[in-house]
Design an enzyme around this catalytic site. Sequence first.
Site, PDB file in Angstrom:
ATOM      1  N   ARG A  37      -4.952 -14.644   0.421  1.00  0.00           N
ATOM      2  CA  ARG A  37      -5.797 -14.602   0.781  1.00  0.00           C
ATOM      3  C   ARG A  37      -7.362 -15.669   1.079  1.00  0.00           C
ATOM      4  O   ARG A  37      -7.702 -16.090   1.969  1.00  0.00           O
ATOM      5  CB  ARG A  37      -7.005 -13.562  -0.083  1.00  0.00           C
ATOM      6  CG  ARG A  37      -6.083 -12.260  -0.136  1.00  0.00           C
ATOM      7  CD  ARG A  37      -6.748 -11.438  -0.661  1.00  0.00           C
ATOM      8  NE  ARG A  37      -6.799  -9.857  -0.738  1.00  0.00           N
ATOM      9  CZ  ARG A  37      -6.941  -8.499  -1.402  1.00  0.00           C
ATOM     10  NH1 ARG A  37      -7.394  -9.190  -2.131  1.00  0.00           N
ATOM     11  NH2 ARG A  37      -6.899  -7.567  -0.695  1.00  0.00           N
ATOM     12  N   LYS A 199       1.680   7.642  -3.993  1.00  0.00           N
ATOM     13  CA  LYS A 199       1.160   9.278  -3.579  1.00  0.00           C
ATOM     14  C   LYS A 199       1.214   8.798  -2.452  1.00  0.00           C
ATOM     15  O   LYS A 199       0.190   8.543  -1.114  1.00  0.00           O
ATOM     16  CB  LYS A 199      -0.646   8.990  -4.189  1.00  0.00           C
ATOM     17  CG  LYS A 199       0.269   8.673  -6.056  1.00  0.00           C
ATOM     18  CD  LYS A 199      -0.971   9.776  -6.642  1.00  0.00           C
ATOM     19  CE  LYS A 199      -1.642   8.823  -8.006  1.00  0.00           C
ATOM     20  NZ  LYS A 199      -2.674   8.144  -7.450  1.00  0.00           N
ATOM     21  N   GLY A 352      -1.442  -3.451  -0.107  1.00  0.00           N
ATOM     22  CA  GLY A 352      -1.150  -4.541  -1.136  1.00  0.00           C
ATOM     23  C   GLY A 352       0.171  -4.338  -1.785  1.00  0.00           C
ATOM     24  O   GLY A 352       1.233  -5.992  -2.131  1.00  0.00           O
ATOM     25  N   GLY A 375      -6.823  -1.297   0.588  1.00  0.00           N
ATOM     26  CA  GLY A 375      -8.226  -0.160   1.208  1.00  0.00           C
ATOM     27  C   GLY A 375      -8.846  -0.041   2.055  1.00  0.00           C
ATOM     28  O   GLY A 375      -9.110   1.320   2.879  1.00  0.00           O
TER      29      GLY A 375
HETATM   30  P1  ADP Z   1       0.577  -0.229  -0.976  1.00  0.00           P
HETATM   31  O1  ADP Z   1       0.332  -0.621  -2.000  1.00  0.00           O
HETATM   32  O2  ADP Z   1       1.476  -1.114  -0.320  1.00  0.00           O
HETATM   33  O3  ADP Z   1       0.113   0.384  -0.528  1.00  0.00           O
HETATM   34  P2  ADP Z   1       1.271   2.072  -3.145  1.00  0.00           P
HETATM   35  O4  ADP Z   1       0.145   1.281  -3.901  1.00  0.00           O
HETATM   36  O5  ADP Z   1       0.993   3.133  -2.105  1.00  0.00           O
HETATM   37  O6  ADP Z   1       1.598   1.182  -1.415  1.00  0.00           O
HETATM   38  O7  ADP Z   1       2.813   1.927  -3.833  1.00  0.00           O
HETATM   39  C1  ADP Z   1       3.707   1.045  -4.141  1.00  0.00           C
HETATM   40  C2  ADP Z   1       3.717   1.753  -5.394  1.00  0.00           C
HETATM   41  O8  ADP Z   1       4.407   2.918  -5.218  1.00  0.00           O
HETATM   42  C3  ADP Z   1       4.963   0.641  -6.480  1.00  0.00           C
HETATM   43  O9  ADP Z   1       4.088   0.422  -7.226  1.00  0.00           O
HETATM   44  C4  ADP Z   1       6.465   1.267  -6.380  1.00  0.00           C
HETATM   45  O10 ADP Z   1       7.150   1.154  -7.440  1.00  0.00           O
HETATM   46  C5  ADP Z   1       5.858   2.844  -6.358  1.00  0.00           C
HETATM   47  N1  ADP Z   1       7.280   3.512  -5.465  1.00  0.00           N
HETATM   48  C6  ADP Z   1       7.197   3.842  -4.670  1.00  0.00           C
HETATM   49  N2  ADP Z   1       8.597   4.645  -4.381  1.00  0.00           N
HETATM   50  C7  ADP Z   1       8.810   4.814  -5.741  1.00  0.00           C
HETATM   51  C8  ADP Z   1       9.303   6.011  -5.990  1.00  0.00           C
HETATM   52  N3  ADP Z   1      10.467   6.603  -5.634  1.00  0.00           N
HETATM   53  N4  ADP Z   1       9.350   6.713  -7.488  1.00  0.00           N
HETATM   54  C9  ADP Z   1       8.306   5.666  -8.007  1.00  0.00           C
HETATM   55  N5  ADP Z   1       7.118   5.028  -7.920  1.00  0.00           N
HETATM   56  C10 ADP Z   1       7.893   4.862  -6.595  1.00  0.00           C
HETATM   57 MG    MG Z   2      -0.992  -0.933  -3.960  1.00  0.00          MG
END
Ligand code: ADP
Ligand code: MG
Length: 398
Positions: A37, A199, A352, A375
């Site tokens: 960043r 999620k 992130g 976000g």
């Molecule tokens: P980003 O920050 O890229 O938007 P998220 O915060 O939505 O991504 O999700 C990232 C998290 O999701 C990671 O910590 C990862 O371990 C978890 N994750 C991904 N696939 C699975 C899974 N099949 N079961 C449990 N956790 C998962």
């Molecule tokens: Mg995340």
Amino acid sequence: MPSFPTLDDARVDGRRILVRVDFNVPLKDGGVGDDTRIRKSLPTLRELLQRDATLVLCSHLGRPKGPQDDARMEGVAAHLGTLLERDVRYLATPGPGADEQQAFVAEAPRGSVTLLENTRFDRRETANDPELAQVLASYADAYVNDAFGAAHRAHASTEGVARLLPSCAGRLLERELRVLGGLLEAPERPFVVVLGGAKVSDKIGVIERLLEVADRLLIGGAMAFTFVKARGGNVGDSRVEEDRLELARELTEAARSRGVELLLPTDALCAREIAAEAETSVHDVDAIPAGLLGLDIGPSSIEAFLAALDDAATVLWNGPMGVFEVSPFDTGTRKLAEALAASSAMTVIGGGDSVAAINDLGLADQMGHISTGGGASLELLEGKTLPGVAALGSVAWD
Ligand code: ADP
Ligand code: MG
């Protein structure tokens, strides 16, 4: 895309400029961990210095509720000084706007760079308190916002102050808005969206909006299991949001009615627990035995996902395909990252954790655009107005 003034429209030359940067970086042993960043802010800072401006920079760091020694900007100031190859003035203060800070800023020599203490040391920051905005405005003749990662928050240093000074977007914010905004307006097709991560509920708004523009939607990560269960699959003990099953059905139906090809994994790499030494097995995604967790997309899914990316002209990726923090559940995420790095498509990465995965793999340079805002990028893609952007240009440039 919202219209907003840029540095091309701004009379910044020779003036004092307050720059809101996003230096919300991970700290490590008192110094800076990942400095992505900070590096991303350098084009704006260098341009302003070339234009003979005097810079007063501010940022938040972490989520302190008051002054906190482990959230001071001191290490960031030193790190920025190294990157800019010049002295960065910094004074530890109880917060932004403290009396000693006002004196310190007033003494800033022409052409200098001063980094203010963590804006979140002052509760008035997140309350978007007009008094704090006034103090920040008193530090400069004009305001440049380059903090895309904080633009979805209406805080004193992002929104309040922009209402008090002539203002514009910095180069980083400008690029984020053009690239992410452009995805929704006129993406080159086929436009393939890959979503993953923890999620469905975090990303509902984005999925709904993207279903209006994408040609193909690939869903991996934990999120996929809610979709698989929603259509009757048995996902064992994989992570499922029971209260989103109906939503998953609706989104599946919306994809069908809009002619968006929806691809879910067909198999999953499973284990009893999230551990590097755990015994693993591959199962059909809708026949995962009880007691097992799906922790990554399986080999057939990886192959199908890469094939679905093959002819893409634009790819947006948000959210890892599995528990990428723990090997071997990082395979799907790694293969996807490698395929995107080698792709000739315009590749845009947000989120992130996805960005962290790409940085760990050393593939960041090979992507089209890596967003600095988790976000903020989601909110922009949802079509929401970002308060930090909407406020820019409210005071006319003289
Ligand atoms: P980003 O920050 O890229 O938007 P998220 O915060 O939505 O991504 O999700 C990232 C998290 O999701 C990671 O910590 C990862 O371990 C978890 N994750 C991904 N696939 C699975 C899974 N099949 N079961 C449990 N956790 C998962
Ligand atoms: Mg995340």
